[in-house]
Design an enzyme around this catalytic site. Structure first.
Site, PDB file in Angstrom:
ATOM      1  N   GLU A  24       0.815  -1.214   0.000  1.00 29.51           N
ATOM      2  CA  GLU A  24       0.000   0.000   0.000  1.00 29.51           C
ATOM      3  C   GLU A  24       0.852   1.269   0.000  1.00 29.51           C
ATOM      4  O   GLU A  24       0.383   2.344   0.383  1.00 29.51           O
ATOM      5  CB  GLU A  24      -0.940  -0.013   1.201  1.00 29.51           C
ATOM      6  CG  GLU A  24      -1.918  -1.171   1.190  1.00 29.51           C
ATOM      7  CD  GLU A  24      -2.805  -1.199   2.417  1.00 29.51           C
ATOM      8  OE1 GLU A  24      -3.713  -0.343   2.516  1.00 29.51           O
ATOM      9  OE2 GLU A  24      -2.605  -2.071   3.281  1.00 29.51           O
ATOM     10  N   SER A 157      -6.692  -2.422   1.797  1.00 30.14           N
ATOM     11  CA  SER A 157      -6.965  -1.812   0.486  1.00 30.14           C
ATOM     12  C   SER A 157      -7.356  -2.828  -0.573  1.00 30.14           C
ATOM     13  O   SER A 157      -7.119  -2.629  -1.763  1.00 30.14           O
ATOM     14  CB  SER A 157      -5.759  -0.996  -0.005  1.00 30.14           C
ATOM     15  OG  SER A 157      -5.520   0.097   0.840  1.00 30.14           O
ATOM     16  N   TYR A 223      -9.455   3.629  -5.143  1.00 33.14           N
ATOM     17  CA  TYR A 223      -8.443   4.662  -5.317  1.00 33.14           C
ATOM     18  C   TYR A 223      -8.298   5.234  -6.728  1.00 33.14           C
ATOM     19  O   TYR A 223      -7.718   6.292  -6.908  1.00 33.14           O
ATOM     20  CB  TYR A 223      -7.083   4.119  -4.874  1.00 33.14           C
ATOM     21  CG  TYR A 223      -7.069   3.710  -3.421  1.00 33.14           C
ATOM     22  CD1 TYR A 223      -7.221   4.654  -2.406  1.00 33.14           C
ATOM     23  CD2 TYR A 223      -6.917   2.378  -3.056  1.00 33.14           C
ATOM     24  CE1 TYR A 223      -7.211   4.290  -1.079  1.00 33.14           C
ATOM     25  CE2 TYR A 223      -6.900   1.999  -1.721  1.00 33.14           C
ATOM     26  CZ  TYR A 223      -7.050   2.965  -0.738  1.00 33.14           C
ATOM     27  OH  TYR A 223      -7.046   2.595   0.575  1.00 33.14           O
ATOM     28  N   ARG A 262     -11.302   3.096  11.306  1.00 31.76           N
ATOM     29  CA  ARG A 262     -12.484   2.906  10.474  1.00 31.76           C
ATOM     30  C   ARG A 262     -12.899   1.448  10.544  1.00 31.76           C
ATOM     31  O   ARG A 262     -12.053   0.557  10.544  1.00 31.76           O
ATOM     32  CB  ARG A 262     -12.164   3.287   9.024  1.00 31.76           C
ATOM     33  CG  ARG A 262     -13.376   3.658   8.178  1.00 31.76           C
ATOM     34  CD  ARG A 262     -12.999   3.822   6.720  1.00 31.76           C
ATOM     35  NE  ARG A 262     -12.734   2.528   6.098  1.00 31.76           N
ATOM     36  CZ  ARG A 262     -11.669   2.261   5.353  1.00 31.76           C
ATOM     37  NH1 ARG A 262     -10.751   3.166   5.139  1.00 31.76           N
ATOM     38  NH2 ARG A 262     -11.519   1.052   4.829  1.00 31.76           N
ATOM     39  N   ASP A 264     -15.473  -1.415   8.694  1.00 36.49           N
ATOM     40  CA  ASP A 264     -16.230  -1.666   7.469  1.00 36.49           C
ATOM     41  C   ASP A 264     -17.255  -2.776   7.665  1.00 36.49           C
ATOM     42  O   ASP A 264     -16.975  -3.784   8.333  1.00 36.49           O
ATOM     43  CB  ASP A 264     -15.279  -2.047   6.338  1.00 36.49           C
ATOM     44  CG  ASP A 264     -14.263  -0.953   6.038  1.00 36.49           C
ATOM     45  OD1 ASP A 264     -14.552   0.222   6.333  1.00 36.49           O
ATOM     46  OD2 ASP A 264     -13.177  -1.278   5.514  1.00 36.49           O
ATOM     47  N   GLU A 278     -13.990  -5.708   8.511  1.00 38.41           N
ATOM     48  CA  GLU A 278     -12.663  -5.506   9.084  1.00 38.41           C
ATOM     49  C   GLU A 278     -12.576  -4.147   9.757  1.00 38.41           C
ATOM     50  O   GLU A 278     -13.427  -3.278   9.542  1.00 38.41           O
ATOM     51  CB  GLU A 278     -11.575  -5.612   8.013  1.00 38.41           C
ATOM     52  CG  GLU A 278     -11.675  -4.557   6.920  1.00 38.41           C
ATOM     53  CD  GLU A 278     -10.603  -4.738   5.845  1.00 38.41           C
ATOM     54  OE1 GLU A 278      -9.901  -5.759   5.861  1.00 38.41           O
ATOM     55  OE2 GLU A 278     -10.465  -3.834   5.006  1.00 38.41           O
ATOM     56  N   ASN A 280      -9.786  -0.918  10.454  1.00 36.67           N
ATOM     57  CA  ASN A 280      -8.561  -0.307   9.947  1.00 36.67           C
ATOM     58  C   ASN A 280      -8.050   0.700  10.974  1.00 36.67           C
ATOM     59  O   ASN A 280      -8.768   1.630  11.333  1.00 36.67           O
ATOM     60  CB  ASN A 280      -8.828   0.417   8.627  1.00 36.67           C
ATOM     61  CG  ASN A 280      -9.415  -0.504   7.577  1.00 36.67           C
ATOM     62  OD1 ASN A 280      -8.693  -1.129   6.816  1.00 36.67           O
ATOM     63  ND2 ASN A 280     -10.736  -0.601   7.536  1.00 36.67           N
ATOM     64  N   GLY A 284      -6.981   5.303   5.020  1.00 35.69           N
ATOM     65  CA  GLY A 284      -6.506   6.272   4.039  1.00 35.69           C
ATOM     66  C   GLY A 284      -6.905   7.699   4.390  1.00 35.69           C
ATOM     67  O   GLY A 284      -7.966   7.941   4.969  1.00 35.69           O
TER      68      GLY A 284
END
Length: 322
Positions: A24, A157, A223, A262, A264, A278, A280, A284
């Site tokens: 990443e 990602s 992205y 974050r 998800d 998951e 994070n 990002g």
């Protein structure tokens, strides 16, 4: 949620850690540069530090007081850099050593969430060098469903992720996942909308829903695609918003995570339960990233968000946490 009330000089010299060697790296550079620019505009004494150029030498040579971790993936989000910074006495943003390591491991996270009653999709794992035949693949489809997701357990990602519907494709997807990790996670495919909830200092920001014309919300959709749509407010009713935000805070806390991050989810159908995907711990922070979008919906500018995240480094100043 208020903006930081600290003065620029209160932070001392700040190193934004960006780049690194993970898969990443490209996104980390974008995140780190955006954070660097925001801190510089806020009057903070800030420098960029890429670990590939020698992390200790740069931090020591520039007499850094604290670090803003913008390293995504391995060595940045898995407790490695957190442990290193802790060992040399530099406070850092976000979660501690142990919680970062647990959150980065999708298998450990899912097992822990199951123990505390947070719903997640059914899953199985296949280790590298484990004998896994076409018959095993067919049995897995019979157990988990006609469409499966395959991913490495320690990548973010959507790196190394595949969506498969045949045993031959499953075998190839597992091989791909093993290129990034020693263990592949295979999950049931859930037909529903994806949501994400950002966490800042123990509080959930407004949820975001994502929609992409691609087969799933992969690296390209996250992205590079110009066709991915984000909705904040996400379109959930008040009760569902309360439920998903509550689940996010509970899930983040269950891993021992702190500061910011974050979580998800995917919804099972149109009105089913929210299944966690998951967490994070270093999400990002690019122009298209989700945490800034959620903060903006709360009336928080990107600069305010960055300063609030930087404030989380003060939680690590006594170095007694893990």
């Amino acid at each position: 949620m208020s903006a930081s009330n600290r003065k620029p000089q209160d932070y001392g010299k700040v190193a934004v850690l960006l780049g690194g060697r993970s898969a990443e790296r490209e996104i980390s550079l974008l995140s780190g540069n955006a954070i660097y620019n925001a801190l510089q505009d806020a009057g903070v004494n800030v420098v960029k530090v890429d670990p590939v150029d020698g992390l200790y030498e740069q931090l020591n040579g520039q007499q850094v007081d604290r670090a803003f971790i913008a390293l995504h993936g391995r060595d940045g989000e898995d407790g490695v850099v957190q442990g290193f910074l802790k060992s040399i006495g530099i406070p850092y943003t976000g979660s501690g050593v142990a919680s970062s390591a647990i959150a980065m491991n999708k298998l450990f996270s899912k097992q822990l969430w199951q123990q505390v009653g947070i719903p997640t999709a059914q899953f199985r794992t296949v280790k590298k060098n484990q004998l896994f035949t076409d018959n095993d693949a067919r049995a897995l489809f019979a157990e988990l469903g006609s469409i499966l997701f395959v991913k490495p357990i320690k990548e973010g990602s959507s790196v190394g992720m595949s969506k498969v519907a045949t045993s031959a494709a499953l075998l190839k997807a597992i091989q791909l996942a093993h290129q990034f990790d020693s263990c592949a996670l295979i999950e049931s495919y859930i037909t529903g909308k994806e949501y994400t909830v950002s966490i800042l200092n123990g509080e959930a920001l407004p949820s975001i829903s994502m929609q992409t014309p691609r087969d799933f919300y992969d690296y390209e959709a996250k992205y590079k695609s110009t066709t991915t749509e984000y909705f904040c407010p996400s379109g959930l009713n008040e009760m569902d918003e309360k439920i998903i935000c509550g689940l996010a805070v509970k899930a983040f806390g269950a891993l021992g995570c702190s500061g910011w991050g974050r979580v998800d989810f995917i919804r099972d159908g149109d009105e089913g339960e929210f299944l966690i995907l998951e967490a994070n711990t270093v999400p990002g922070m690019t122009e298209s990233s989700l945490v800034p979008k959620a903060a903006n919906a709360k009336g928080m500018s990107f600069q305010q968000l960055v300063l609030n995240i930087l404030d989380t480094s003060f939680e690590h100043e006594d170095f007694s946490d893990v």
